[in-house]
Design an enzyme around this catalytic site. Structure first.
Site, short mmCIF file in Angstrom:
data_model
loop_
_atom_site.label_atom_id
_atom_site.label_comp_id
_atom_site.label_asym_id
_atom_site.label_seq_id
_atom_site.Cartn_x
_atom_site.Cartn_y
_atom_site.Cartn_z
NE ARG A 136 -11.63 -31.68 -19.79
CZ ARG A 136 -10.35 -31.36 -19.98
NH1 ARG A 136 -9.41 -31.75 -19.12
NH2 ARG A 136 -10.01 -30.62 -21.04
NE ARG B 73 -14.76 -2.79 -4.79
CZ ARG B 73 -14.16 -3.12 -3.64
NH1 ARG B 73 -12.99 -2.55 -3.32
NH2 ARG B 73 -14.72 -3.99 -2.80
CG HIS C 244 -8.66 4.28 -7.46
ND1 HIS C 244 -8.99 3.15 -6.77
CD2 HIS C 244 -9.43 5.27 -6.90
CE1 HIS C 244 -9.89 3.43 -5.85
NE2 HIS C 244 -10.18 4.71 -5.90
CB VAL D 299 -2.33 -10.96 -9.62
CG1 VAL D 299 -3.71 -11.39 -10.09
CG2 VAL D 299 -1.28 -11.29 -10.67
CG ASN D 300 -4.00 -5.90 -6.86
OD1 ASN D 300 -3.20 -6.47 -6.15
ND2 ASN D 300 -3.75 -4.70 -7.40
CE1 TYR E 207 -8.25 -4.83 -8.98
CE2 TYR E 207 -6.23 -3.69 -9.55
CZ TYR E 207 -7.24 -3.94 -8.66
OH TYR E 207 -7.26 -3.29 -7.44
CD GLU F 299 -4.36 4.73 -4.34
OE1 GLU F 299 -4.17 4.95 -3.13
OE2 GLU F 299 -5.04 3.79 -4.77
CE LYS G 73 -5.09 0.40 -12.05
NZ LYS G 73 -6.02 1.46 -11.70
CG ASP H 229 -12.82 6.05 -4.38
OD1 ASP H 229 -13.21 4.87 -4.53
OD2 ASP H 229 -11.61 6.38 -4.48
CG HIS I 148 -9.68 0.93 -13.91
ND1 HIS I 148 -9.71 0.09 -12.83
CD2 HIS I 148 -10.50 0.39 -14.85
CE1 HIS I 148 -10.49 -0.94 -13.11
NE2 HIS I 148 -10.99 -0.78 -14.33
C1 LIG Z 1 -4.67 -1.32 -5.00
C2 LIG Z 1 -4.16 -1.78 -3.66
C3 LIG Z 1 -4.79 -1.44 -2.48
N1 LIG Z 1 -4.29 -1.87 -1.29
C4 LIG Z 1 -5.01 -1.53 -0.05
C5 LIG Z 1 -5.30 -0.05 0.14
C6 LIG Z 1 -6.61 -0.05 0.88
O1 LIG Z 1 -6.37 -0.15 2.27
C7 LIG Z 1 -7.30 -1.31 0.42
C8 LIG Z 1 -8.36 -1.05 -0.63
O2 LIG Z 1 -7.75 -0.27 -1.64
P1 LIG Z 1 -8.68 0.60 -2.58
O3 LIG Z 1 -9.68 1.35 -1.76
O4 LIG Z 1 -7.77 1.40 -3.50
O5 LIG Z 1 -9.42 -0.52 -3.42
P2 LIG Z 1 -10.44 -0.25 -4.63
O6 LIG Z 1 -11.29 0.93 -4.35
O7 LIG Z 1 -11.04 -1.55 -4.96
O8 LIG Z 1 -9.49 0.21 -5.84
C9 LIG Z 1 -8.92 -0.75 -6.68
O9 LIG Z 1 -9.81 -0.97 -7.71
C10 LIG Z 1 -9.93 0.15 -8.59
C11 LIG Z 1 -11.05 -0.11 -9.56
C12 LIG Z 1 -8.63 0.39 -9.24
O10 LIG Z 1 -8.49 0.56 -10.46
C13 LIG Z 1 -7.47 0.48 -8.36
O11 LIG Z 1 -6.32 0.00 -9.06
C14 LIG Z 1 -7.53 -0.24 -7.05
O12 LIG Z 1 -7.08 0.68 -6.08
O13 LIG Z 1 -6.28 -2.15 -0.14
C15 LIG Z 1 -3.16 -2.63 -1.20
O14 LIG Z 1 -2.72 -3.00 -0.08
N2 LIG Z 1 -2.49 -2.95 -2.36
C16 LIG Z 1 -2.95 -2.56 -3.59
O15 LIG Z 1 -2.31 -2.90 -4.61
#
Ligand SMILES: Cc1cn([C@H]2C[C@H](O)[C@@H](COP(=O)(O)OP(=O)(O)O[C@H]3O[C@H](C)C(=O)[C@H](O)[C@H]3O)O2)c(=O)[nH]c1=O
Length: 191
Positions: free
Chosen positions: A27, A63, A66, A51-52, A136, A147, A76, A172, A123
């Site tokens: 399967r 990305r 952070h 969990v994201n 993650y 943050e 994480k 960033d 990360h």
């Molecule tokens: C992490 C997070 C973000 N957000 C909101 C904040 C921003 O408006 C939007 C995007 O967030 P961010 O720009 O921080 O997303 P990435 O650049 O993908 O960063 C993430 O991926 C990198 C690789 C990481 O390691 C971080 O843990 C994580 O922040 O989602 C939320 O509402 N909840 C959350 O838990």
């Protein structure tokens, strides 16, 4: 407990690679990607609180880098479920022998590996293909007021991204470079 995945130490103390045990049959496949008890037995306390996932359509996008400050410092567990990515962690523990050192590793949907990013690390990742799906697990709640971040092209870190860096978010791209006042992330015993 039957070990359905094994932990392999990475060069930065406290960080691990999880090597999944894949159960394949006609399967398809089944595998466990997280197990609190098995992680505890390996000394990793990483019960997932949140969990994201993120989808990154364009190859080369970065990305990161952070982190969350104590008391929201987080562990994480990072997985790639589509495409391929170069995952990078930076040791920000000022008392560590590898303070400000980075380590990077390729994760793909078929590598059947995850990375454990400990507290006190920054990360980030680069999409090595189009349409990279990252999922993650986080051991603490999202705390935007705690943050922090580093610029992915900070010359002090000198991260060797495999592809030209594109697609940084404004947040960033506007990160200040590390100066000699940078103190890293100081973790207390209970963090
Ligand atoms: C992490 C997070 C973000 N957000 C909101 C904040 C921003 O408006 C939007 C995007 O967030 P961010 O720009 O921080 O997303 P990435 O650049 O993908 O960063 C993430 O991926 C990198 C690789 C990481 O390691 C971080 O843990 C994580 O922040 O989602 C939320 O509402 N909840 C959350 O838990």
């Amino acid at each position: 407990m039957k070990q359905e995945f094994s932990l392999e130490p990475l060069p930065l103390a406290g960080a691990f690679r999880i090597r999944h045990k894949v159960f394949a049959d006609s399967r398809g496949m089944f595998k466990r990607i997280g197990c609190h008890q098995a992680l505890l037995e390996a000394g990793v306390d990483a019960q997932p609180r949140q969990v994201n996932c993120s989808m990154t359509p364009q190859q080369g996008t970065v990305r990161g880098m952070h982190f969350q400050l104590p008391p929201a410092a987080e562990v994480k567990i990072v997985n790639c479920f589509n495409g391929a990515l170069f995952d990078v962690l930076v040791d920000l523990r000022p008392d560590s022998d590898t303070f400000l050192h980075w380590y990077g590793e390729r994760l793909t949907a078929d590598s059947h590996t995850s990375l454990i990013i400990p507290k006190g690390f920054a990360h980030g990742f680069q999409a090595l293909t189009d349409n990279v799906l990252m999922m993650y697990l986080n051991s603490t709640d999202y705390s935007p007021e705690l943050e922090g971040g580093l610029h992915p092209q900070d010359p002090t870190l000198a991260i060797e991204w495999p592809l030209p860096v594109i697609g940084l978010s404004q947040k960033d791209a506007e990160r200040a470079f590390i100066d000699n006042q940078f103190g890293g992330i100081v973790l207390a015993e209970h963090d």
